[in-house]
Design an enzyme around this catalytic site. Sequence first.
Site, PDB file in Angstrom:
ATOM      1  CG  ASN A   9      63.357  10.394  21.541  1.00  0.00           C
ATOM      2  OD1 ASN A   9      64.329  10.573  22.280  1.00  0.00           O
ATOM      3  ND2 ASN A   9      63.430   9.676  20.424  1.00  0.00           N
ATOM      4  CD1 TRP A  10      62.949  15.858  25.471  1.00  0.00           C
ATOM      5  CD2 TRP A  10      64.487  16.324  27.039  1.00  0.00           C
ATOM      6  NE1 TRP A  10      62.323  16.542  26.484  1.00  0.00           N
ATOM      7  CE2 TRP A  10      63.241  16.848  27.465  1.00  0.00           C
ATOM      8  CE3 TRP A  10      65.602  16.494  27.869  1.00  0.00           C
ATOM      9  CZ2 TRP A  10      63.085  17.517  28.676  1.00  0.00           C
ATOM     10  CZ3 TRP A  10      65.443  17.160  29.078  1.00  0.00           C
ATOM     11  CH2 TRP A  10      64.204  17.677  29.474  1.00  0.00           C
ATOM     12  CE  LYS A  11      64.352  11.903  17.700  1.00  0.00           C
ATOM     13  NZ  LYS A  11      64.176  11.880  16.241  1.00  0.00           N
ATOM     14  CG  HIS A  96      64.153   6.126  17.919  1.00  0.00           C
ATOM     15  ND1 HIS A  96      64.775   6.602  16.795  1.00  0.00           N
ATOM     16  CD2 HIS A  96      63.148   6.991  18.191  1.00  0.00           C
ATOM     17  CE1 HIS A  96      64.158   7.717  16.406  1.00  0.00           C
ATOM     18  NE2 HIS A  96      63.172   7.979  17.236  1.00  0.00           N
ATOM     19  CD  GLU A  98      66.730   9.347  15.537  1.00  0.00           C
ATOM     20  OE1 GLU A  98      67.021   9.509  16.732  1.00  0.00           O
ATOM     21  OE2 GLU A  98      65.899  10.075  14.930  1.00  0.00           O
ATOM     22  CD  GLU A 168      59.196   7.550  16.590  1.00  0.00           C
ATOM     23  OE1 GLU A 168      58.834   8.608  17.097  1.00  0.00           O
ATOM     24  OE2 GLU A 168      60.374   7.163  16.600  1.00  0.00           O
ATOM     25  N   GLY A 174      62.045  13.971  11.749  1.00  0.00           N
ATOM     26  CA  GLY A 174      62.946  15.108  11.623  1.00  0.00           C
ATOM     27  C   GLY A 174      62.975  15.720  10.229  1.00  0.00           C
ATOM     28  CB  SER A 214      57.350  15.841  11.145  1.00  0.00           C
ATOM     29  OG  SER A 214      58.683  15.658  10.695  1.00  0.00           O
ATOM     30  N   GLY A 235      59.782  14.319  18.846  1.00  0.00           N
ATOM     31  CA  GLY A 235      61.215  14.652  18.848  1.00  0.00           C
ATOM     32  C   GLY A 235      61.409  16.151  18.947  1.00  0.00           C
ATOM     33  N   GLY A 236      61.664  16.791  17.825  1.00  0.00           N
ATOM     34  CA  GLY A 236      62.011  18.213  17.787  1.00  0.00           C
ATOM     35  C   GLY A 236      61.089  19.119  18.596  1.00  0.00           C
TER      36      GLY A 236
HETATM   37  P1  13P Z   1      60.590  14.381  15.175  1.00  0.00           P
HETATM   38  O1  13P Z   1      59.366  14.732  15.975  1.00  0.00           O
HETATM   39  O2  13P Z   1      61.723  15.351  15.391  1.00  0.00           O
HETATM   40  O3  13P Z   1      60.291  14.118  13.746  1.00  0.00           O
HETATM   41  O4  13P Z   1      61.130  12.992  15.785  1.00  0.00           O
HETATM   42  C1  13P Z   1      60.259  11.956  15.976  1.00  0.00           C
HETATM   43  C2  13P Z   1      60.954  10.886  16.746  1.00  0.00           C
HETATM   44  O5  13P Z   1      61.866  10.249  16.253  1.00  0.00           O
HETATM   45  C3  13P Z   1      60.527  10.630  18.127  1.00  0.00           C
HETATM   46  O6  13P Z   1      61.083   9.459  18.627  1.00  0.00           O
END
Ligand code: 13P
Length: 251
Positions: A9-11, A96, A98, A168, A174, A214, A235-236
Site C-alpha cells: 500500500n503505497w499510500k 483503511h 486512515e 491492521e 507507521g 510495521s 506500507g512503508g
Molecule cells: P506500515 O507498514 O507503514 O506500518 O503501514 C501499514 C499499512 O497501513 C498498510 O496498509
Amino acid sequence: MRKKIVAGNWKMNTTLPEGVKLAKEVNEALAGVNAKCDVIICVPFTHLASVNNVIDANKLGLGAENCADHKSGAYTGEISAPMVASTGAKYVILGHSERRQYYGETAETLRAKVALALENGLTPIFCIGEVLEERENNKHFDVVKAQIEEGLFNLSAEDFGKIILAYEPVWAIGTGKTATDDQAQEMHHFIRSVVEGKYGKEVAENTSILYGGSCKPSNAKALFAKPDVDGGLIGGAALEAESFMGIVTAF
Ligand code: 13P
C-alpha cells in the site's frame, strides 16, 4: 486452499515517474524469484494506468487504495470503481484506518464501496483494526468483530468469498511497533471464527487474512509462520523494491 498474499500500500507517496520506476523495479525483481505467494501493489489513482503498462500481470497484481461510494455522476474529484477497473487494476483497498479516521468513512459508505467494487470485478482488500485505547481497554475483539459485521455481513457467501481481509492494528501502523506474531495469530484466529459463525467453515478456511502494521523483512517470517496469518499489507516497507521483496520472499 486460501491464497498467501503480500500486498503493498503505497499510500500518498511517489510522483508518477517515481511510482513507475518503483513498479518496474518490483516487477523485475519478481521475474528473478519463485514467489510462494501472490504479490500485489496498490498505488495512487494517478499511477494506475501507467503502472499497469509496465508490469507483468501474471506475476504482479495491481490495485487502487480506495474507490468512490457512487458509480458515476456529480461527485467532483472522486474516482469510481468502474474507472479503477478500466485502468487494468484488479484490487482495491477499502476501509483503511486512515480513511476511516481522516475521511470519515462509515460502515454504510464502505458497504456501498464494497458492492461497487465487486460489481466491477475488483477484489476488495478490506481493512479492520482497533486503536490503542480499544486494545488497552480490552475492546479490540468487539471492535474488529463489529467492523466485519457492519461492513461485510450483508454479502452473500459467494460474494464474501471474493474478499481479502487485512487486520491492521492502528497502533502498529507507521509506528515501528509491530503486533507480536502471537498477537497477530490470536486476532486472525478470532477473525476466522467470526467469519465461520456467519458463513461456515469452508468460507472461513478459504478467506485470506493479511496482517498490516510495521511489517518488515525482519519480522515477516515469524508473522507469516503463524497458521492464520496469510500474508501482509505493507506500507512503508513497500516503498523500496528491496525491502518489499524481502517480505515477499519471507514465504
Ligand atoms: P506500515 O507498514 O507503514 O506500518 O503501514 C501499514 C499499512 O497501513 C498498510 O496498509
